[in-house]
Scaffold this motif. Structure first.
Motif, PDB file in Angstrom:
ATOM      1  N   TRP A  17       0.834  -1.199   0.000  1.00  0.00           N
ATOM      2  CA  TRP A  17       0.000   0.000   0.000  1.00  0.00           C
ATOM      3  C   TRP A  17       0.866   1.246   0.000  1.00  0.00           C
ATOM      4  CZ3 TRP A  17       0.458  -3.398   4.059  1.00  0.00           C
ATOM      5  CH2 TRP A  17       1.087  -2.920   5.208  1.00  0.00           C
ATOM      6  N   ASP A  18       0.241   2.351  -0.353  1.00  0.00           N
ATOM      7  CA  ASP A  18       0.895   3.654  -0.376  1.00  0.00           C
ATOM      8  C   ASP A  18       0.642   4.343   0.963  1.00  0.00           C
ATOM      9  OD1 ASP A  18       0.728   6.560  -2.628  1.00  0.00           O
ATOM     10  OD2 ASP A  18       1.879   6.188  -0.811  1.00  0.00           O
ATOM     11  N   PRO A  19       1.684   4.598   1.779  1.00  0.00           N
ATOM     12  CA  PRO A  19       1.487   5.248   3.076  1.00  0.00           C
ATOM     13  C   PRO A  19       0.881   6.644   2.973  1.00  0.00           C
ATOM     14  CG  PRO A  19       3.684   4.276   2.920  1.00  0.00           C
ATOM     15  CD  PRO A  19       3.095   4.252   1.557  1.00  0.00           C
ATOM     16  N   LYS A  23      -3.288   4.545   6.010  1.00  0.00           N
ATOM     17  CA  LYS A  23      -2.576   4.503   7.279  1.00  0.00           C
ATOM     18  C   LYS A  23      -2.780   3.137   7.909  1.00  0.00           C
ATOM     19  CE  LYS A  23      -1.981   6.849  11.720  1.00  0.00           C
ATOM     20  NZ  LYS A  23      -2.471   7.937  12.609  1.00  0.00           N
TER      21      LYS A  23
END
Length: 298
Positions: A17-19, A23
């Motif tokens: 996932w993309d931080p 979150k």
């Protein structure tokens, strides 16, 4: 990223996932699935992503559906289930391979009981290709679940009203009376729900006000911070429901009155005309009030 190791040459799951968008808050790992928990940044909505690799056996898959149903029942927020379910829902999702009716029946029951909605996937009809294209099946899919739109008791109200009305006579007359009877029960249920929601909303506002006043005097304790956050979450959910309701009402009204030569139609046209009009221009630091001014004055 999070992953589940493969065993030999089978299994193995990974989620990335993309931080900046998601979150991460935790994960649950199983040989047959990997659950990623967190919140979507920007809106703060809870999101659970379940990456699945289902077993082969019919009973093993049935046990897996029960485990997943239990995990979803213990959590809140939205759910996305995707991956290799190793099951088809109907005979047309297999070609040149055996269709197991009990397996499909268990899988469809799982989807129905959980209120899951299947998303259409682009690409080819079949997702699994074996024996050089001789055996085809659709075993990969994506299912979604969102709790925000659920209204507790609605289905029970409709069923109860439909079953309680005892009427005899012509079929069309009986059906019309039944619809009217159900509609009245739904209105009463809606009014009761709105009253309860309003009471909850007022209580949340009062608690937020009290906690904010306490915050001026001292730092909040951990439980007080949690209570403040939960009450704000309640208000946000109420606001989302109100916005969805208003949007739906606007669509219904436009569908009914939008194309009619009515006050509503002309009001919509005049509003759009006023919103798109140019009230003035500023050319070389000389203001022109509106487009009716002569070119010479501008």
């Amino acid at each position: 990223m999070e992953f589940v190791n493969a065993v030999g040459q089978s299994g193995g799951l990974v989620c990335l996932w993309d931080p900046g968008v998601f979150k991460f808050s935790g994960s649950i790992k199983n040989y047959n699935f990997l659950i990623i928990k967190g919140r979507v940044k920007g809106c703060g909505e809870e999101l659970n992503i379940l990456n699945i690799y289902a077993p082969q056996g019919v009973s093993a898959k049935k046990d897996l559906w029960d485990v997943i149903e239990s995990e979803i029942g213990r959590s809140s927020g939205m759910w996305i289930l995707l991956g290799d379910f190793n099951s088809v829902r109907s005979p047309d999702e297999r070609r040149n391979s055996a269709f197991k009716a009990p397996c499909a029946r268990n899988f469809n029951a799982f989807i129905h009981n959980m209120g899951l909605v299947e998303c259409n996937m682009t690409g080819k009809q079949f997702t699994c290709n074996r024996d050089y294209g001789k055996k085809l099946s659709k075993i990969d899919r994506m299912l979604v679940l969102q709790f925000l739109d659920c209204k507790d008791g609605f289905e029970e109200v409709v069923k109860g009203a439909a079953e309680s009305l005892q009427n005899s006579g012509l079929a069309d007359s009986t059906l019309s009376k039944k619809f009217s009877f159900i509609r009245n029960h739904i209105k009463k249920w809606r009014d009761d729900m709105l009253l309860k929601e309003r009471e909850t909303e007022v209580k949340a506002l009062e608690e937020i006000k009290s906690l904010e006043e306490t915050l001026v005097e001292r730092e909040l304790e951990e439980e007080e911070e949690w209570a403040l956050w939960e009450n704000k979450k309640v208000l946000k959910e109420f606001e989302q429901r109100k916005n969805k309701d208003l949007k739906q009402r606007a669509r219904v009204r436009w569908a009914i009155d939008g194309d009619e030569n009515s006050k509503f139609f002309h009001g919509s046209i005049n509003y759009r005309k006023a919103r798109n009009s140019i009230l003035g221009l500023n050319i070389e630091e000389i203001g022109c009030l509106n487009r009716r001014l002569s070119k010479r004055r501008c």
